[in-house]
Scaffold this motif. Structure first.
Motif, PDB file in Angstrom:
ATOM      1  N   VAL A 213     -27.124   8.924  22.138  1.00 37.13           N
ATOM      2  CA  VAL A 213     -26.928   8.291  21.023  1.00 37.13           C
ATOM      3  C   VAL A 213     -28.289   7.964  20.325  1.00 37.13           C
ATOM      4  N   TYR A 214     -29.122   7.526  21.174  1.00 35.04           N
ATOM      5  CA  TYR A 214     -30.552   7.405  20.431  1.00 35.04           C
ATOM      6  C   TYR A 214     -31.169   8.735  19.855  1.00 35.04           C
ATOM      7  N   LEU A 215     -30.987   9.810  20.526  1.00 34.35           N
ATOM      8  CA  LEU A 215     -31.554  11.020  20.380  1.00 34.35           C
ATOM      9  C   LEU A 215     -30.857  11.470  18.999  1.00 34.35           C
ATOM     10  N   VAL A 216     -29.656  11.611  19.137  1.00 31.54           N
ATOM     11  CA  VAL A 216     -28.873  11.728  17.943  1.00 31.54           C
ATOM     12  C   VAL A 216     -29.272  11.082  16.777  1.00 31.54           C
ATOM     13  N   PHE A 217     -29.421   9.954  16.742  1.00 34.84           N
ATOM     14  CA  PHE A 217     -29.680   8.890  15.643  1.00 34.84           C
ATOM     15  C   PHE A 217     -31.158   9.512  14.995  1.00 34.84           C
ATOM     16  N   THR A 218     -32.114   9.369  16.038  1.00 35.54           N
ATOM     17  CA  THR A 218     -33.496   9.637  15.633  1.00 35.54           C
ATOM     18  C   THR A 218     -33.785  11.183  15.160  1.00 35.54           C
ATOM     19  N   ALA A 219     -33.230  12.159  15.828  1.00 34.86           N
ATOM     20  CA  ALA A 219     -33.442  13.525  15.248  1.00 34.86           C
ATOM     21  C   ALA A 219     -32.729  13.583  13.666  1.00 34.86           C
ATOM     22  N   THR A 220     -31.257  13.207  13.768  1.00 35.14           N
ATOM     23  CA  THR A 220     -30.634  12.977  12.325  1.00 35.14           C
ATOM     24  C   THR A 220     -31.636  12.460  11.199  1.00 35.14           C
ATOM     25  N   ALA A 221     -32.126  11.089  11.706  1.00 38.66           N
ATOM     26  CA  ALA A 221     -32.980  10.289  10.656  1.00 38.66           C
ATOM     27  C   ALA A 221     -34.112  11.189  10.278  1.00 38.66           C
ATOM     28  N   PHE A 222     -35.030  11.674  11.325  1.00 42.16           N
ATOM     29  CA  PHE A 222     -36.285  12.419  10.734  1.00 42.16           C
ATOM     30  C   PHE A 222     -35.902  13.505  10.068  1.00 42.16           C
ATOM     31  N   SER A 223     -34.975  14.066  10.133  1.00 43.72           N
ATOM     32  CA  SER A 223     -34.636  15.623   9.450  1.00 43.72           C
ATOM     33  C   SER A 223     -34.099  15.040   7.901  1.00 43.72           C
ATOM     34  N   LEU A 224     -33.706  13.746   7.772  1.00 45.43           N
ATOM     35  CA  LEU A 224     -33.453  13.558   6.470  1.00 45.43           C
ATOM     36  C   LEU A 224     -34.563  12.770   5.941  1.00 45.43           C
ATOM     37  N   LEU A 225     -35.508  12.260   6.440  1.00 47.00           N
ATOM     38  CA  LEU A 225     -36.919  11.409   5.771  1.00 47.00           C
ATOM     39  C   LEU A 225     -37.582  12.323   4.981  1.00 47.00           C
ATOM     40  N   GLY A 226     -37.745  13.447   5.439  1.00 52.76           N
ATOM     41  CA  GLY A 226     -38.619  14.412   4.536  1.00 52.76           C
ATOM     42  C   GLY A 226     -38.107  15.335   3.580  1.00 52.76           C
ATOM     43  N   LEU A 227     -36.757  15.117   3.578  1.00 53.66           N
ATOM     44  CA  LEU A 227     -35.885  15.961   2.600  1.00 53.66           C
ATOM     45  C   LEU A 227     -36.409  16.080   1.340  1.00 53.66           C
ATOM     46  N   ARG A 228     -36.780  14.791   0.679  1.00 52.33           N
ATOM     47  CA  ARG A 228     -37.094  14.829  -0.675  1.00 52.33           C
ATOM     48  C   ARG A 228     -38.284  15.690  -1.095  1.00 52.33           C
ATOM     49  N   GLN A 229     -39.458  15.324  -0.217  1.00 48.09           N
ATOM     50  CA  GLN A 229     -40.773  16.099  -0.247  1.00 48.09           C
ATOM     51  C   GLN A 229     -40.538  17.694  -0.196  1.00 48.09           C
ATOM     52  N   LEU A 230     -39.416  18.096   1.000  1.00 45.63           N
ATOM     53  CA  LEU A 230     -39.117  19.285   0.985  1.00 45.63           C
ATOM     54  C   LEU A 230     -38.633  20.217  -0.048  1.00 45.63           C
ATOM     55  N   TYR A 231     -37.789  19.323  -0.604  1.00 48.14           N
ATOM     56  CA  TYR A 231     -37.061  19.929  -2.068  1.00 48.14           C
ATOM     57  C   TYR A 231     -37.912  20.197  -2.695  1.00 48.14           C
ATOM     58  N   PHE A 232     -39.002  19.671  -3.175  1.00 47.91           N
ATOM     59  CA  PHE A 232     -39.981  20.017  -4.105  1.00 47.91           C
ATOM     60  C   PHE A 232     -41.065  21.117  -3.709  1.00 47.91           C
ATOM     61  N   LEU A 233     -41.047  21.158  -2.345  1.00 49.84           N
ATOM     62  CA  LEU A 233     -41.991  22.039  -1.838  1.00 49.84           C
ATOM     63  C   LEU A 233     -41.482  23.536  -1.644  1.00 49.84           C
ATOM     64  N   ILE A 234     -39.988  23.642  -1.314  1.00 44.78           N
ATOM     65  CA  ILE A 234     -39.509  25.012  -1.271  1.00 44.78           C
ATOM     66  C   ILE A 234     -38.552  25.306  -2.292  1.00 44.78           C
ATOM     67  N   ASP A 235     -38.474  24.573  -3.384  1.00 41.44           N
ATOM     68  CA  ASP A 235     -37.408  24.628  -4.502  1.00 41.44           C
ATOM     69  C   ASP A 235     -37.532  26.140  -4.840  1.00 41.44           C
ATOM     70  N   GLY A 236     -38.769  26.722  -5.142  1.00 37.89           N
ATOM     71  CA  GLY A 236     -38.833  28.148  -5.398  1.00 37.89           C
ATOM     72  C   GLY A 236     -38.351  29.109  -4.607  1.00 37.89           C
ATOM     73  N   LEU A 237     -38.533  28.894  -3.188  1.00 36.21           N
ATOM     74  CA  LEU A 237     -38.128  29.581  -1.922  1.00 36.21           C
ATOM     75  C   LEU A 237     -36.652  29.633  -1.563  1.00 36.21           C
ATOM     76  N   LEU A 238     -35.960  28.505  -2.113  1.00 39.66           N
ATOM     77  CA  LEU A 238     -34.520  28.263  -1.552  1.00 39.66           C
ATOM     78  C   LEU A 238     -33.592  29.776  -1.940  1.00 39.66           C
ATOM     79  N   ASP A 239     -33.797  30.001  -2.989  1.00 43.91           N
ATOM     80  CA  ASP A 239     -32.947  31.414  -3.101  1.00 43.91           C
ATOM     81  C   ASP A 239     -33.363  32.629  -2.632  1.00 43.91           C
ATOM     82  N   ARG A 240     -34.619  32.361  -2.199  1.00 44.41           N
ATOM     83  CA  ARG A 240     -35.155  33.612  -1.423  1.00 44.41           C
ATOM     84  C   ARG A 240     -34.501  33.719  -0.021  1.00 44.41           C
TER      85      ARG A 240
END
Length: 410
Positions: free
Chosen positions: A225-252
């Motif tokens: 459960v600890y690994l499930v929680f932390t892997a999920t949390a860390f994948s979400l934490l950088g999502l906002r910055q990632l959105y603006f970084l790869i915005d132009g590449l998403l459709d690619r």
């Protein structure tokens, strides 16, 4: 399975809360449009934190825990990137100003983290009580993999619509105009909701639906459960910055859904094999375990990374992906210029980006240009953008572009 002490749990949760608060007070609280350099810097910071955390898990928890964490993190990060497609469509559908999109995304991340934590605890309780739940999780992932392949035939530019959005539209009465990033405003002396609250409800509700797929996926890679929680949390934490970084590449990333379908199918098979190995269902082998080979975590990690690399490289090299990227970017910039943004300086910047995307469209092979010219709605949108810009230049509200400014149909 190595147990994690309560102290480590508390410190981890406090660290994650601290990152969320830092994100809000130092980035999101002041409405602005993150530039590419800013988005790249903070994305690298959050990815580095996730990797360093995984290294710590590997050192202190052993190679098995380390491999399980990284397999879970990579899978959840890949699923999060796929979710960004939906976020992009929702932002466009609700015409959220670019500078205010950060607040919407952070709200969605917090809702998603809370929802997934609840699903993680529920999943752990079910696993501990019912071994047959692995059959259910495996079936969910196999069905999801099939749905990902089927959705490729649908309109990729159609905004998603689910029960959360329909209920919000029905019961939440909002104003037609945004008031910065405020959730409430006043119209005719009455306090009303702004569209900002509606889009937050839509993003949050969509996040909850995404959790129904992602949580079974990571439980297929580790039951810690600890690994499930932390892997999920860390994948979400950088999502906002990632959105603006790869915005132009998403459709690619035209083949990303195929890669994710393969990964989810792999994990689904892995769950079914594990369920057979732990079987106690009476009508399967008389309730006795079935001795089948299971897929090792290290092999799963290697396959997941390999599939993602192949998917991304194939997408980037695909002429279809390049054409789709330019069309989506041109449509998005034209829509922002006409209907979303009100800041004159940023409107001018968007228009120049639109000219760049139209120039890219002209460089495409003729078969792609011919197909684009047949999209009447897109061509009308581009012509309207040029017409409105000409009117703004005549009124002195915009600078005349250095380029010719001809529409892509020329």
């Amino acid at each position: 399975m190595q147990q994690v002490s309560g102290t480590v749990w508390v410190l981890t949760v406090l660290f994650i809360i601290g990152l969320l608060l830092f994100d809000f007070f130092f980035h999101v609280r002041r409405a602005h449009v993150p530039r590419l350099r800013e988005a790249a810097f903070w994305t690298s910071i959050y990815v580095s934190i996730a990797i360093l955390f995984g290294v710590g898990v590997w050192i202190f928890g052993g190679s098995t825990m380390g491999a399980e964490y990284f397999a879970g993190y990579v899978t959840e990060e890949a699923l999060s990137v796929d979710n960004l497609f939906v976020f992009l469509l929702l932002m466009s559908s609700f015409k959220v100003p670019r500078a205010d999109q950060q607040k919407v995304l952070l709200f969605g991340i917090v809702v998603s983290l809370l929802a997934r934590t609840g699903f993680i605890l529920l999943g752990a309780a079910l696993i501990n009580s019912f071994a047959w739940i692995f059959y259910i999780f495996g079936l969910i992932l196999l069905v999801t993999a099939g749905n990902l392949l089927r959705e490729k035939s649908e309109d990729p530019d159609e905004a998603p619509d689910n029960i959360i959005i329909r209920l919000a539209r029905r019961f939440l009465h909002t104003s037609d105009e945004y008031d910065g990033d405020k959730l409430f405003t006043y119209q005719n002396g009455k306090r009303v909701l702004t569209p900002m609250l509606l889009v937050m409800v839509a993003i949050g509700g969509t996040d909850i639906l995404f959790a129904l797929d992602s949580i079974p996926a990571i439980f297929g890679l580790t039951q810690n459960v600890y690994l499930v929680f932390t892997a999920t949390a860390f994948s979400l934490l950088g999502l906002r910055q990632l959105y603006f970084l790869i915005d132009g590449l998403l459709d690619r990333l035209v083949y990303l859904s195929y890669g994710l379908a393969a990964i989810l199918a792999l994990i689904g098979v892995k769950l079914v094999l594990h369920a057979l190995h732990e079987n106690n269902v009476p009508f399967i082998n008389d309730g006795e375990p079935v001795h089948v080979a299971e897929i090792p975590t290290a092999l799963s990690l290697g396959i997941i990374v390999g599939v993602l690399v192949i998917t991304v490289v194939a997408s980037l090299l695909s002429p279809k992906g390049r054409a789709r990227t330019y069309v989506a970017a041109a449509r998005r910039h034209a829509t922002e210029f006409l209907d979303v943004e009100t800041d004159p300086a940023y409107c001018d910047e968007i228009y120049h980006r639109l000219l760049g995307e139209e120039e890219n469209l002209r460089k495409l092979p003729e078969r792609h240009r011919a197909r684009i010219r047949q999209e009447d709605e897109l061509m009308a949108l581009l012509r309207r953008a040029h017409q409105v810009h000409a009117e703004r230049v005549a009124e002195g509200r915009c600078f005349a572009p250095s380029a010719t400014g001809k529409p892509a149909s020329a």
